[in-house]
Design a protein around this motif. Structure first.
Motif, PDB file in Angstrom:
ATOM      1  N   LEU A 249       0.871  -1.113  -0.166  1.00  0.00           N
ATOM      2  CA  LEU A 249       0.001   0.039  -0.053  1.00  0.00           C
ATOM      3  C   LEU A 249       0.909   1.200  -0.063  1.00  0.00           C
ATOM      4  O   LEU A 249       1.763   1.268   0.596  1.00  0.00           O
ATOM      5  N   PHE A 250       0.555   2.134  -0.793  1.00  0.00           N
ATOM      6  CA  PHE A 250       1.632   3.441  -0.960  1.00  0.00           C
ATOM      7  C   PHE A 250       0.539   4.591  -0.728  1.00  0.00           C
ATOM      8  O   PHE A 250      -0.634   4.630  -1.038  1.00  0.00           O
ATOM      9  N   ILE A 251       0.665   5.497   0.567  1.00  0.00           N
ATOM     10  CA  ILE A 251       0.316   6.336   0.969  1.00  0.00           C
ATOM     11  C   ILE A 251       1.072   8.007   1.015  1.00  0.00           C
ATOM     12  O   ILE A 251       2.576   7.646   1.057  1.00  0.00           O
ATOM     13  N   GLU A 252       0.554   8.916   0.985  1.00  0.00           N
ATOM     14  CA  GLU A 252       1.249  10.290   1.133  1.00  0.00           C
ATOM     15  C   GLU A 252       0.946  10.678   2.450  1.00  0.00           C
ATOM     16  O   GLU A 252       0.091  10.464   3.319  1.00  0.00           O
ATOM     17  N   GLU A 253       1.650  12.013   2.702  1.00  0.00           N
ATOM     18  CA  GLU A 253       1.963  12.510   4.076  1.00  0.00           C
ATOM     19  C   GLU A 253       0.388  13.418   4.377  1.00  0.00           C
ATOM     20  O   GLU A 253       0.345  13.966   5.305  1.00  0.00           O
ATOM     21  N   ASP A 254      -0.448  13.453   3.368  1.00  0.00           N
ATOM     22  CA  ASP A 254      -1.589  14.338   3.322  1.00  0.00           C
ATOM     23  C   ASP A 254      -2.911  13.234   3.119  1.00  0.00           C
ATOM     24  O   ASP A 254      -3.885  13.715   2.836  1.00  0.00           O
ATOM     25  N   HIS A 255      -2.499  11.986   3.413  1.00  0.00           N
ATOM     26  CA  HIS A 255      -3.687  11.070   3.357  1.00  0.00           C
ATOM     27  C   HIS A 255      -4.192  10.569   4.829  1.00  0.00           C
ATOM     28  O   HIS A 255      -3.399   9.796   5.548  1.00  0.00           O
ATOM     29  N   PHE A 256      -5.363  11.022   5.234  1.00  0.00           N
ATOM     30  CA  PHE A 256      -5.625  10.505   6.662  1.00  0.00           C
ATOM     31  C   PHE A 256      -6.422   9.290   6.283  1.00  0.00           C
ATOM     32  O   PHE A 256      -7.147   8.816   5.604  1.00  0.00           O
ATOM     33  N   ILE A 257      -5.685   7.991   7.157  1.00  0.00           N
ATOM     34  CA  ILE A 257      -6.210   6.706   7.035  1.00  0.00           C
ATOM     35  C   ILE A 257      -7.047   6.503   8.094  1.00  0.00           C
ATOM     36  O   ILE A 257      -6.985   6.643   9.382  1.00  0.00           O
ATOM     37  N   LEU A 258      -8.341   5.987   7.588  1.00  0.00           N
ATOM     38  CA  LEU A 258      -9.416   5.627   8.525  1.00  0.00           C
ATOM     39  C   LEU A 258      -9.129   4.308   9.491  1.00  0.00           C
ATOM     40  O   LEU A 258      -8.453   3.576   8.848  1.00  0.00           O
ATOM     41  N   CYS A 279      -8.805  -6.148 -12.720  1.00  0.00           N
ATOM     42  CA  CYS A 279      -8.324  -5.121 -11.868  1.00  0.00           C
ATOM     43  C   CYS A 279      -6.673  -5.390 -11.424  1.00  0.00           C
ATOM     44  O   CYS A 279      -6.426  -6.265 -10.996  1.00  0.00           O
ATOM     45  N   TYR A 280      -5.999  -4.137 -11.780  1.00  0.00           N
ATOM     46  CA  TYR A 280      -4.915  -4.221 -11.429  1.00  0.00           C
ATOM     47  C   TYR A 280      -4.425  -4.001  -9.880  1.00  0.00           C
ATOM     48  O   TYR A 280      -3.356  -4.404  -9.439  1.00  0.00           O
ATOM     49  N   ALA A 281      -5.232  -3.311  -9.312  1.00  0.00           N
ATOM     50  CA  ALA A 281      -5.024  -2.631  -8.080  1.00  0.00           C
ATOM     51  C   ALA A 281      -6.237  -2.777  -7.191  1.00  0.00           C
ATOM     52  O   ALA A 281      -7.162  -3.029  -7.571  1.00  0.00           O
ATOM     53  N   ALA A 282      -5.887  -2.294  -5.938  1.00  0.00           N
ATOM     54  CA  ALA A 282      -7.299  -2.014  -4.878  1.00  0.00           C
ATOM     55  C   ALA A 282      -6.833  -0.579  -4.354  1.00  0.00           C
ATOM     56  O   ALA A 282      -5.616  -0.067  -4.221  1.00  0.00           O
ATOM     57  N   ASN A 283      -7.924   0.002  -4.256  1.00  0.00           N
ATOM     58  CA  ASN A 283      -7.770   1.580  -3.740  1.00  0.00           C
ATOM     59  C   ASN A 283      -8.648   1.667  -2.507  1.00  0.00           C
ATOM     60  O   ASN A 283      -9.480   1.190  -2.147  1.00  0.00           O
ATOM     61  N   LEU A 284      -8.018   2.630  -1.493  1.00  0.00           N
ATOM     62  CA  LEU A 284      -8.599   3.143  -0.345  1.00  0.00           C
ATOM     63  C   LEU A 284      -9.697   4.255  -0.526  1.00  0.00           C
ATOM     64  O   LEU A 284     -10.581   4.386   0.417  1.00  0.00           O
ATOM     65  N   ALA A 285      -9.784   5.036  -1.840  1.00  0.00           N
ATOM     66  CA  ALA A 285     -10.564   5.899  -1.768  1.00  0.00           C
ATOM     67  C   ALA A 285     -10.739   6.216  -3.260  1.00  0.00           C
ATOM     68  O   ALA A 285     -10.331   5.725  -4.260  1.00  0.00           O
ATOM     69  N   PRO A 286     -11.892   6.937  -3.686  1.00  0.00           N
ATOM     70  CA  PRO A 286     -12.133   7.215  -5.156  1.00  0.00           C
ATOM     71  C   PRO A 286     -11.094   7.670  -5.919  1.00  0.00           C
ATOM     72  O   PRO A 286     -10.247   8.551  -5.273  1.00  0.00           O
ATOM     73  N   SER A 287     -11.178   7.699  -7.278  1.00  0.00           N
ATOM     74  CA  SER A 287     -10.055   8.397  -7.733  1.00  0.00           C
ATOM     75  C   SER A 287     -10.454   9.850  -7.839  1.00  0.00           C
ATOM     76  O   SER A 287      -9.499  10.736  -8.139  1.00  0.00           O
ATOM     77  N   ASP A 288     -11.722  10.446  -7.594  1.00  0.00           N
ATOM     78  CA  ASP A 288     -11.953  11.871  -7.349  1.00  0.00           C
ATOM     79  C   ASP A 288     -11.592  12.101  -5.997  1.00  0.00           C
ATOM     80  O   ASP A 288     -12.236  11.668  -5.045  1.00  0.00           O
ATOM     81  N   VAL A 289     -10.480  12.886  -5.716  1.00  0.00           N
ATOM     82  CA  VAL A 289     -10.040  13.211  -4.373  1.00  0.00           C
ATOM     83  C   VAL A 289     -11.056  13.820  -3.560  1.00  0.00           C
ATOM     84  O   VAL A 289     -10.883  13.922  -2.437  1.00  0.00           O
ATOM     85  N   MET A 304      -7.555   3.606 -11.699  1.00  0.00           N
ATOM     86  CA  MET A 304      -6.604   3.657 -10.428  1.00  0.00           C
ATOM     87  C   MET A 304      -6.378   4.981 -10.076  1.00  0.00           C
ATOM     88  O   MET A 304      -6.087   5.988 -10.602  1.00  0.00           O
ATOM     89  N   GLY A 305      -6.585   5.398  -8.414  1.00  0.00           N
ATOM     90  CA  GLY A 305      -6.419   6.723  -8.150  1.00  0.00           C
ATOM     91  C   GLY A 305      -5.070   6.650  -7.401  1.00  0.00           C
ATOM     92  O   GLY A 305      -4.409   5.904  -7.310  1.00  0.00           O
ATOM     93  N   ASN A 306      -4.978   8.021  -6.850  1.00  0.00           N
ATOM     94  CA  ASN A 306      -3.676   8.160  -6.224  1.00  0.00           C
ATOM     95  C   ASN A 306      -3.797   8.316  -4.931  1.00  0.00           C
ATOM     96  O   ASN A 306      -2.674   8.799  -4.036  1.00  0.00           O
ATOM     97  N   ILE A 307      -4.802   7.836  -4.171  1.00  0.00           N
ATOM     98  CA  ILE A 307      -4.821   7.921  -2.680  1.00  0.00           C
ATOM     99  C   ILE A 307      -5.140   6.444  -2.157  1.00  0.00           C
ATOM    100  O   ILE A 307      -6.113   5.934  -2.469  1.00  0.00           O
ATOM    101  N   GLY A 308      -3.842   5.978  -1.440  1.00  0.00           N
ATOM    102  CA  GLY A 308      -4.145   4.670  -1.039  1.00  0.00           C
ATOM    103  C   GLY A 308      -4.114   3.604  -1.986  1.00  0.00           C
ATOM    104  O   GLY A 308      -5.153   2.954  -2.038  1.00  0.00           O
TER     105      GLY A 308
END
Length: 445
Positions: A249-258, A279-289, A304-308
């Motif tokens: 799992l890849f996350i950034e420093e402005d991603h609040f993880i529930l 599907c290539y991946a799994a995401n924690l959030a929609p691609s629309d940030v 694929m989104g860029n959040i989680g």
């Protein structure tokens, strides 16, 4: 039915020393050929499935990769010679820190068998990082895994926040070729570099402008450099991950993880082969940030989104095969580069599976590299603008749900030419070098 084997040698060689000499030469040739092959063999933790094969943009020279009984081929360009900048003392000291083992192993001596490793990549937003770390501390199952924190540059306050973590195993890595570590040489600002829209001939400066006539900004190009170095290092460089067969799992420093993020993700990874094999991946959030999700009683498959975002080595190998496309595309954002040129090159839509309610939320107003500057810092109130509800504290994905597929979505796609910022040939060569450093011997220049 019986077969008669014909003698492949002339009668003169059927007996005696001549035949022995010839056989010896053949044996030596075979050993020599096998040695050459073995020298190029690269050991990985897993091999892609048949659906992951892709044509490479590299020249047809390949190294055999064995995992169990399967082989794949990592194709390398024999004409490319990795060239890394000469390191200064800070760069060398951070590279040495990268070799340290994870901390907190006395508190968490083992990792769960089905764990998903987590990579948090950061720059210099300590107020944000503190929020994210506190959110991670409340995630159910976090103690079962390894948290890797990848730093773009070195900032003591960021380092101290991570050193204070006690809720799981932690490993810090620092990009040793980050432009932020080189104040007076490439990949930082070099004497004689062109700036802004300088004309290299008139100004007698060095550099290649992007498609809009702008020269490189080290602060901007570090975005893409860090992400690419981190990916290559995590998947192919670190002893803790280079033989790892699972998802990361890849996350950034402005991603609040529930709190339910990890358990939801484990279920998504388990369901993905059956519910969404394309599907290539799994995401924690929609691609629309800006979206918290649809709230439907169904799973969602979308771009694929860029959040989680979470994927395995199969997908990484497909991405790595597109190193030239990634490194030569005139766009300083790694995610826009992926959406505009790498994913389209796979030949089919790159879908990701997620729940209909987000388990990670993007927050804050400061951009990734609007950190704590000396003159002006980007600081907001540091308060979350959303509430953690009861549904966010428990796994809220049902394994019996069907999958709703979004086939048409807005956003960056094939044909977009990029926002620029990535026209300097030195950045492109450094980027390509990162793709080779764990597969070929190299020397600093």
């Amino acid at each position: 039915m019986a077969f008669t084997r014909r003698n492949r040698f002339k009668d003169g060689f059927s007996n005696g020393p001549k035949r022995a000499i010839l056989l010896a030469l053949i044996s030596l040739s075979a050993v020599f050929a096998l040695t050459l092959i073995l020298k190029q063999r690269i050991k990985l933790g897993s091999a892609p499935s048949s659906s992951s094969s892709s044509s490479s943009s590299y020249s047809p020279s390949s190294s055999s990769i064995k995992s169990g009984e399967d082989y794949i081929f990592l194709q390398l360009d024999p004409s490319f010679k990795p060239a890394l900048p000469k390191q200064n003392d800070l760069s060398l000291s951070l590279e040495e820190r990268n070799r340290l083992p994870p901390t907190n192993t006395h508190l968490f001596p083992s990792l769960a068998k089905d764990h998903i490793k987590i990579v948090l990549y950061v720059h210099n937003r300590p107020k944000y990082l503190d929020i994210v770390v506190k959110s991670l501390s409340k995630v159910h199952g976090i103690s079962e895994t390894l948290l890797i924190v990848s730093h773009d540059g070195y900032f003591r306050e960021m380092d101290n926040i991570i050193r204070g973590i006690r809720f799981c195993q932690v490993k810090q890595i620092f990009a040793p070729y980050s432009p932020h570590l080189f104040p007076d040489s490439f990949p930082g600002v070099s004497p004689g570099d062109c700036r802004d829209k300088d004309n290299p001939i008139e100004e007698k400066c060095r550099g290649n402008a992007d498609q809009y006539g702008n020269h490189r900004s080290p602060k901007i190009v570090s975005l893409k450099h860090h992400w690419w170095w981190m990916m290559n290092t995590v998947w192919d460089g670190l002893p803790e991950t280079r033989n790892f067969n699972g998802h990361i799992l890849f996350i950034e420093e402005d991603h609040f993880i529930l709190p339910n993020a990890y358990r939801n993700l484990q279920l998504l990874v388990d369901l993905k082969p059956r519910k969404c094999p394309e599907c290539y991946a799994a995401n924690l959030a929609p691609s629309d940030v800006k979206s918290r999700g649809e709230g439907w009683e169904s799973l969602i498959a979308e771009k694929m989104g860029n959040i989680g975002y979470t994927f395995n080595r199969t997908v990484w190998r497909k991405i790595h095969m597109k190193a030239k496309e990634f490194c030569n595309f005139d766009e300083y954002n790694w995610d826009i580069t992926m959406w505009s040129t790498v994913y389209p090159s796979f030949g089919k839509p790159v879908y990701s599976l997620r729940g209909s309610r987000a388990s990670a939320v993007h927050f804050g107003k400061c951009g990734l590299h609007q950190g704590q500057g000396a003159a002006s810092a980007c600081i907001d109130d540091g308060e979350l603008k959303f509430a953690v509800e009861e549904a966010d504290r428990v796994c809220n994905i049902n394994a019996d749900w069907s999958v709703h597929l979004f086939t048409k979505q807005s956003g960056y796609k094939a044909g977009f030419k990029g926002w620029g910022g990535w026209g300097d040939e030195r950045d492109r060569q450094l980027c390509l070098s990162f793709a080779y450093i764990y597969h070929l011997h190299h020397s600093n220049q």
